[in-house]
Design a protein around this motif. Sequence first.
Motif, PDB file in Angstrom:
ATOM      1  N   UNK A  13       0.842  -1.195   0.000  1.00 40.51           N
ATOM      2  CA  UNK A  13       0.000   0.000   0.000  1.00 40.51           C
ATOM      3  C   UNK A  13       0.876   1.243   0.000  1.00 40.51           C
ATOM      4  N   UNK A  14       2.005   1.184   0.694  1.00 39.86           N
ATOM      5  CA  UNK A  14       2.933   2.315   0.728  1.00 39.86           C
ATOM      6  C   UNK A  14       3.435   2.643  -0.677  1.00 39.86           C
ATOM      7  N   UNK A  15       3.804   1.606  -1.441  1.00 43.05           N
ATOM      8  CA  UNK A  15       4.249   1.821  -2.824  1.00 43.05           C
ATOM      9  C   UNK A  15       3.134   2.419  -3.663  1.00 43.05           C
ATOM     10  N   UNK A  16       1.922   1.936  -3.460  1.00 49.53           N
ATOM     11  CA  UNK A  16       0.778   2.450  -4.216  1.00 49.53           C
ATOM     12  C   UNK A  16       0.547   3.929  -3.900  1.00 49.53           C
ATOM     13  N   UNK A  17       0.630   4.293  -2.629  1.00 47.00           N
ATOM     14  CA  UNK A  17       0.458   5.699  -2.230  1.00 47.00           C
ATOM     15  C   UNK A  17       1.563   6.583  -2.819  1.00 47.00           C
ATOM     16  N   UNK A  18       2.786   6.060  -2.809  1.00 48.70           N
ATOM     17  CA  UNK A  18       3.936   6.829  -3.273  1.00 48.70           C
ATOM     18  C   UNK A  18       3.881   7.070  -4.780  1.00 48.70           C
ATOM     19  N   UNK A  19       3.476   6.054  -5.536  1.00 47.44           N
ATOM     20  CA  UNK A  19       3.496   6.163  -7.003  1.00 47.44           C
ATOM     21  C   UNK A  19       2.365   5.324  -7.586  1.00 47.44           C
ATOM     22  N   UNK A  20       1.123   5.820  -7.555  1.00 47.08           N
ATOM     23  CA  UNK A  20      -0.022   5.015  -8.012  1.00 47.08           C
ATOM     24  C   UNK A  20       0.093   4.544  -9.465  1.00 47.08           C
ATOM     25  N   UNK A  21       0.412   5.451 -10.369  1.00 45.71           N
ATOM     26  CA  UNK A  21       0.473   5.072 -11.782  1.00 45.71           C
ATOM     27  C   UNK A  21       1.654   4.146 -12.069  1.00 45.71           C
ATOM     28  N   UNK A  22       2.757   4.358 -11.389  1.00 44.98           N
ATOM     29  CA  UNK A  22       3.907   3.467 -11.553  1.00 44.98           C
ATOM     30  C   UNK A  22       3.588   2.056 -11.088  1.00 44.98           C
ATOM     31  N   UNK A  23       2.821   1.960 -10.011  1.00 46.43           N
ATOM     32  CA  UNK A  23       2.426   0.646  -9.487  1.00 46.43           C
ATOM     33  C   UNK A  23       1.543  -0.079 -10.485  1.00 46.43           C
ATOM     34  N   UNK A  24       0.601   0.645 -11.078  1.00 45.24           N
ATOM     35  CA  UNK A  24      -0.280   0.031 -12.080  1.00 45.24           C
ATOM     36  C   UNK A  24       0.529  -0.390 -13.302  1.00 45.24           C
ATOM     37  N   UNK A  25       1.460   0.441 -13.720  1.00 47.86           N
ATOM     38  CA  UNK A  25       2.285   0.131 -14.901  1.00 47.86           C
ATOM     39  C   UNK A  25       3.180  -1.079 -14.668  1.00 47.86           C
ATOM     40  N   UNK A  26       3.555  -1.332 -13.407  1.00 49.80           N
ATOM     41  CA  UNK A  26       4.370  -2.516 -13.093  1.00 49.80           C
ATOM     42  C   UNK A  26       3.666  -3.795 -13.535  1.00 49.80           C
ATOM     43  N   UNK A  27       2.350  -3.792 -13.490  1.00 52.63           N
ATOM     44  CA  UNK A  27       1.586  -4.975 -13.866  1.00 52.63           C
ATOM     45  C   UNK A  27       1.547  -5.239 -15.351  1.00 52.63           C
ATOM     46  N   UNK A  28       1.995  -4.277 -16.155  1.00 56.76           N
ATOM     47  CA  UNK A  28       2.045  -4.421 -17.611  1.00 56.76           C
ATOM     48  C   UNK A  28       0.713  -4.893 -18.183  1.00 56.76           C
ATOM     49  N   UNK A  29      -0.385  -4.263 -17.750  1.00 57.19           N
ATOM     50  CA  UNK A  29      -1.708  -4.605 -18.264  1.00 57.19           C
ATOM     51  C   UNK A  29      -2.422  -5.690 -17.487  1.00 57.19           C
ATOM     52  N   UNK A  30      -1.761  -6.256 -16.494  1.00 57.44           N
ATOM     53  CA  UNK A  30      -2.353  -7.306 -15.667  1.00 57.44           C
ATOM     54  C   UNK A  30      -2.662  -6.755 -14.273  1.00 57.44           C
ATOM     55  N   UNK A  31      -3.348  -7.549 -13.482  1.00 53.16           N
ATOM     56  CA  UNK A  31      -3.691  -7.142 -12.119  1.00 53.16           C
ATOM     57  C   UNK A  31      -2.442  -7.067 -11.249  1.00 53.16           C
ATOM     58  N   UNK A  32      -2.467  -6.146 -10.296  1.00 57.01           N
ATOM     59  CA  UNK A  32      -1.390  -6.005  -9.312  1.00 57.01           C
ATOM     60  C   UNK A  32      -2.008  -6.242  -7.936  1.00 57.01           C
ATOM     61  N   UNK A  33      -1.463  -7.182  -7.192  1.00 57.54           N
ATOM     62  CA  UNK A  33      -1.937  -7.439  -5.835  1.00 57.54           C
ATOM     63  C   UNK A  33      -1.382  -6.356  -4.923  1.00 57.54           C
ATOM     64  N   UNK A  34      -2.258  -5.702  -4.177  1.00 57.00           N
ATOM     65  CA  UNK A  34      -1.834  -4.686  -3.220  1.00 57.00           C
ATOM     66  C   UNK A  34      -1.855  -5.331  -1.836  1.00 57.00           C
ATOM     67  N   UNK A  35      -0.705  -5.304  -1.183  1.00 54.46           N
ATOM     68  CA  UNK A  35      -0.534  -6.001   0.086  1.00 54.46           C
ATOM     69  C   UNK A  35      -0.574  -5.048   1.263  1.00 54.46           C
ATOM     70  N   UNK A  36      -1.184  -5.503   2.335  1.00 54.03           N
ATOM     71  CA  UNK A  36      -1.174  -4.806   3.608  1.00 54.03           C
ATOM     72  C   UNK A  36      -0.612  -5.781   4.636  1.00 54.03           C
ATOM     73  N   UNK A  37       0.561  -5.462   5.162  1.00 55.15           N
ATOM     74  CA  UNK A  37       1.263  -6.360   6.085  1.00 55.15           C
ATOM     75  C   UNK A  37       1.459  -7.754   5.496  1.00 55.15           C
ATOM     76  N   UNK A  38       1.881  -7.778   4.247  1.00 53.85           N
ATOM     77  CA  UNK A  38       2.185  -9.000   3.497  1.00 53.85           C
ATOM     78  C   UNK A  38       0.977  -9.900   3.248  1.00 53.85           C
ATOM     79  N   UNK A  39      -0.203  -9.345   3.323  1.00 57.03           N
ATOM     80  CA  UNK A  39      -1.415 -10.082   2.976  1.00 57.03           C
ATOM     81  C   UNK A  39      -2.154  -9.292   1.901  1.00 57.03           C
ATOM     82  N   UNK A  40      -2.726  -9.981   0.910  1.00 56.50           N
ATOM     83  CA  UNK A  40      -3.438  -9.246  -0.144  1.00 56.50           C
ATOM     84  C   UNK A  40      -4.643  -8.495   0.426  1.00 56.50           C
ATOM     85  N   UNK A  41      -4.689  -7.197   0.158  1.00 56.23           N
ATOM     86  CA  UNK A  41      -5.802  -6.360   0.610  1.00 56.23           C
ATOM     87  C   UNK A  41      -6.800  -6.173  -0.528  1.00 56.23           C
TER      88      UNK A  41
END
Length: 83
Positions: A13-41
């Motif tokens: 979630x911290x990475x998502x807050x820091x760079x939302x569009x970069x996080x989405x682009x990391x998935x290269x068109x696929x879903x990105x799991x957003x983790x909270x305390x190492x569990x999928x949120x």
Amino acid sequence: MSYQILSATAASITELKRNPMGTVKEGEGHAVAILNRNEPAFYCVPPELFAYYVELAEDAELNRIADERMKSPDVVTVSLDDL
């Protein structure tokens, strides 16, 4: 308890807050799991993929309706000449 991550890419979630569009682009068109305390949120999906998922859900619902109607005894026989 362990959770299955259903995507090839995960971010905190911290990475998502820091760079939302970069996080989405990391998935290269696929879903990105957003983790909270190492569990999928939740999963973050691009609009094209979300539209595809919605279409799949609509198709599944239409198939369910069609299957239900096929069981109904209310069958009407029509010839092409009558149309």
